[in-house]
Motif scaffolding. Structure first.
Motif, PDB file in Angstrom:
ATOM      1  N   MET A 158       0.831  -1.204   0.000  1.00 48.33           N
ATOM      2  CA  MET A 158       0.000   0.000   0.000  1.00 48.33           C
ATOM      3  C   MET A 158       0.866   1.255   0.000  1.00 48.33           C
ATOM      4  O   MET A 158       0.531   2.247  -0.650  1.00 48.33           O
ATOM      5  N   GLU A 159       1.984   1.185   0.705  1.00 46.19           N
ATOM      6  CA  GLU A 159       2.901   2.325   0.727  1.00 46.19           C
ATOM      7  C   GLU A 159       3.478   2.580  -0.663  1.00 46.19           C
ATOM      8  O   GLU A 159       3.685   3.732  -1.067  1.00 46.19           O
ATOM      9  N   GLU A 160       3.718   1.495  -1.410  1.00 48.22           N
ATOM     10  CA  GLU A 160       4.275   1.613  -2.758  1.00 48.22           C
ATOM     11  C   GLU A 160       3.196   1.822  -3.818  1.00 48.22           C
ATOM     12  O   GLU A 160       3.509   1.828  -5.016  1.00 48.22           O
ATOM     13  N   LYS A 161       1.948   1.940  -3.400  1.00 50.22           N
ATOM     14  CA  LYS A 161       0.810   2.174  -4.303  1.00 50.22           C
ATOM     15  C   LYS A 161       0.547   0.998  -5.243  1.00 50.22           C
ATOM     16  O   LYS A 161      -0.120   1.167  -6.268  1.00 50.22           O
ATOM     17  N   GLN A 162       1.075  -0.186  -4.895  1.00 47.82           N
ATOM     18  CA  GLN A 162       0.719  -1.367  -5.666  1.00 47.82           C
ATOM     19  C   GLN A 162      -0.639  -1.911  -5.230  1.00 47.82           C
ATOM     20  O   GLN A 162      -1.260  -2.666  -5.962  1.00 47.82           O
ATOM     21  N   ILE A 163      -1.050  -1.534  -4.037  1.00 47.46           N
ATOM     22  CA  ILE A 163      -2.416  -1.777  -3.578  1.00 47.46           C
ATOM     23  C   ILE A 163      -2.996  -0.435  -3.148  1.00 47.46           C
ATOM     24  O   ILE A 163      -2.380   0.281  -2.358  1.00 47.46           O
ATOM     25  N   GLU A 164      -4.145  -0.104  -3.696  1.00 44.97           N
ATOM     26  CA  GLU A 164      -4.812   1.142  -3.326  1.00 44.97           C
ATOM     27  C   GLU A 164      -6.210   0.821  -2.803  1.00 44.97           C
ATOM     28  O   GLU A 164      -6.922   0.003  -3.379  1.00 44.97           O
ATOM     29  N   ILE A 165      -6.574   1.484  -1.730  1.00 43.67           N
ATOM     30  CA  ILE A 165      -7.933   1.393  -1.195  1.00 43.67           C
ATOM     31  C   ILE A 165      -8.452   2.825  -1.103  1.00 43.67           C
ATOM     32  O   ILE A 165      -7.911   3.626  -0.331  1.00 43.67           O
ATOM     33  N   ALA A 166      -9.452   3.148  -1.910  1.00 47.30           N
ATOM     34  CA  ALA A 166      -9.862   4.551  -2.026  1.00 47.30           C
ATOM     35  C   ALA A 166     -11.358   4.663  -2.277  1.00 47.30           C
ATOM     36  O   ALA A 166     -11.969   3.753  -2.848  1.00 47.30           O
ATOM     37  N   PRO A 167     -11.965   5.783  -1.855  1.00 49.95           N
ATOM     38  CA  PRO A 167     -13.383   6.009  -2.147  1.00 49.95           C
ATOM     39  C   PRO A 167     -13.629   6.124  -3.649  1.00 49.95           C
ATOM     40  O   PRO A 167     -12.738   6.493  -4.420  1.00 49.95           O
ATOM     41  N   LEU A 168     -14.846   5.840  -4.051  1.00 55.82           N
ATOM     42  CA  LEU A 168     -15.221   5.893  -5.460  1.00 55.82           C
ATOM     43  C   LEU A 168     -14.952   7.269  -6.068  1.00 55.82           C
ATOM     44  O   LEU A 168     -14.528   7.380  -7.223  1.00 55.82           O
ATOM     45  N   ALA A 169     -15.161   8.335  -5.301  1.00 53.22           N
ATOM     46  CA  ALA A 169     -14.982   9.693  -5.825  1.00 53.22           C
ATOM     47  C   ALA A 169     -13.557   9.945  -6.300  1.00 53.22           C
ATOM     48  O   ALA A 169     -13.322  10.812  -7.150  1.00 53.22           O
ATOM     49  N   PHE A 170     -12.583   9.172  -5.768  1.00 48.95           N
ATOM     50  CA  PHE A 170     -11.184   9.387  -6.129  1.00 48.95           C
ATOM     51  C   PHE A 170     -10.827   8.757  -7.479  1.00 48.95           C
ATOM     52  O   PHE A 170      -9.696   8.894  -7.943  1.00 48.95           O
ATOM     53  N   MET A 171     -11.756   8.059  -8.117  1.00 46.45           N
ATOM     54  CA  MET A 171     -11.471   7.367  -9.366  1.00 46.45           C
ATOM     55  C   MET A 171     -11.606   8.275 -10.592  1.00 46.45           C
ATOM     56  O   MET A 171     -11.143   7.933 -11.676  1.00 46.45           O
ATOM     57  N   ARG A 172     -12.249   9.406 -10.451  1.00 45.25           N
ATOM     58  CA  ARG A 172     -12.514  10.269 -11.605  1.00 45.25           C
ATOM     59  C   ARG A 172     -11.206  10.716 -12.268  1.00 45.25           C
ATOM     60  O   ARG A 172     -10.245  11.082 -11.597  1.00 45.25           O
ATOM     61  N   GLY A 173     -11.187  10.678 -13.602  1.00 43.07           N
ATOM     62  CA  GLY A 173     -10.051  11.155 -14.370  1.00 43.07           C
ATOM     63  C   GLY A 173      -8.926  10.156 -14.538  1.00 43.07           C
ATOM     64  O   GLY A 173      -7.948  10.436 -15.233  1.00 43.07           O
ATOM     65  N   ARG A 174      -9.040   8.966 -13.943  1.00 48.54           N
ATOM     66  CA  ARG A 174      -7.952   7.985 -14.006  1.00 48.54           C
ATOM     67  C   ARG A 174      -8.213   6.951 -15.102  1.00 48.54           C
ATOM     68  O   ARG A 174      -9.361   6.671 -15.465  1.00 48.54           O
TER      69      ARG A 174
END
Length: 336
Positions: free
Chosen positions: A227-243
């Motif tokens: 998770m620290e290396e961003k190989q696993i991400e846990i995020a709210p749906l709102a954070f997905m926009r634009g990706r």
């Protein structure tokens, strides 16, 4: 003409099926401590199982005897392969019998193919995960076979748990470069007000079920490092926009709480080499009154597109405490 009545002791004996197991040590494991595994099978199938040396005799009606014999042989084969036998394994064998009914969608179409290729297993860093029902087995196979899959059904049926397990498996095999787990940050029927802390502190309570599933499959230190290396991400749906999510295994949990626009936004994030899983429960929508669920709209609009699978679960597929299935059935009956 006189008739003779046989005393109870002269009643014909129950028919029996006799199974012989060559390895007595494995037979001990099959029976379980104080024969608890045999007792479990007896209670589930209404049979009687007697142990005589290296043989087990199953007494009861023909169908129950045959089913119990199949289960005992399957469990013994499992022990021969070096695996253990736990109560969950007995439950799985009982549920996944050849007579199990396939789940159906609301339109009545069968959604489960009865697979003949043997058991389905998901290997993760911490454990081997096996589906416990035919619906779960079909769901897991569809996750491996399809780039976009939906899992729809009540709480406790393993929709998110199995999806995360498949994601970890694909990540370990190098089929994807990262795992992205998301869910809408919607409160379940109560207003929590402003939460203290930074952004992570504010959204973590909503994401906790995803952390729980992930920690079941990866050692804590490894999960934290990924998770620290961003190989696993846990995020709210709102954070997905634009990706654009390329070479990722993406799970959207609690999708019934996504609006139509959010669902469209999320589905169009799918990038090259990625897999996407959408899970939800139609009966637990927490959106404001008058706001339509994006899960229902996606189901209506995408159902007939090839390579998108829809998998349905019922209360029969609940693998939490047995009372959970009874509670779901009671609420469903009241709504009906």
């Amino acid at each position: 003409m006189a008739t003779t009545t046989l005393p109870p002791s002269a009643a014909p004996p129950l028919a029996e099926t006799v199974l012989e197991f060559p390895d007595n040590y494995l037979l001990i494991d099959l029976c379980g401590e104080y024969d608890r595994n045999l007792t479990d099978i007896e209670e589930r199938l209404a049979v009687q199982i007697l142990r005589r040396g290296n043989q087990l005799s199953v007494l009861g009606d023909p169908d129950s005897r045959a089913r119990a014999a199949e289960i005992l042989q399957a469990l013994y084969n499992r022990l021969e392969s070096g695996k253990g036998v736990e109560p969950a394994d007995i439950e799985r064998e009982v549920r996944m019998g050849p007579a199990a009914e396939p789940a159906a969608d609301p339109g009545g179409e069968e959604q489960i193919e009865m697979f003949q290729g043997g058991p389905v297993e998901i290997k993760t860093r911490k454990k081997l995960v096996e589906p416990r029902t035919d619906a779960q087995k079909a769901y897991v196979k569809s996750l491996f076979d399809n780039e976009l899959a939906f899992g729809i059904g009540p709480a406790g049926t393993g929709k998110t748990y199995l999806a995360v397990a498949v994601g970890v498996n694909m990540f370990m095999q190098g089929q994807v470069d990262r795992i992205i787990l998301s869910r809408p940050a919607v409160e379940a029927g109560e207003k929590l007000g402003y939460l203290p802390g930074d952004m992570k502190d504010k959204v973590d309570p909503y994401m906790q079920p995803l952390y729980d599933a992930l920690n079941d499959f990866l050692p804590g230190k490894q999960a934290a490092k990924l998770m620290e290396e961003k190989q696993i991400e846990i995020a709210p749906l709102a954070f997905m926009r634009g990706r654009t999510l390329s070479r990722a295994f993406v799970v959207l949990d609690e999708a019934q709480n996504a609006t139509t626009m959010q669902m469209k936004m999320f589905l169009t994030r799918l990038g090259e080499g990625s897999r996407m899983v959408i899970t939800g429960d139609r009966s637990q929508v927490d959106l404001p009154r008058g706001v339509s669920s994006g899960l229902a709209d996606a189901e209506r609009l995408l159902k007939h597109i090839p390579k998108i699978s829809f998998n349905y679960f019922t209360s029969k597929d609940v693998v939490r405490h047995p009372l959970v299935a009874a509670i779901i059935e009671a609420y469903d009956a009241d709504e009906a």
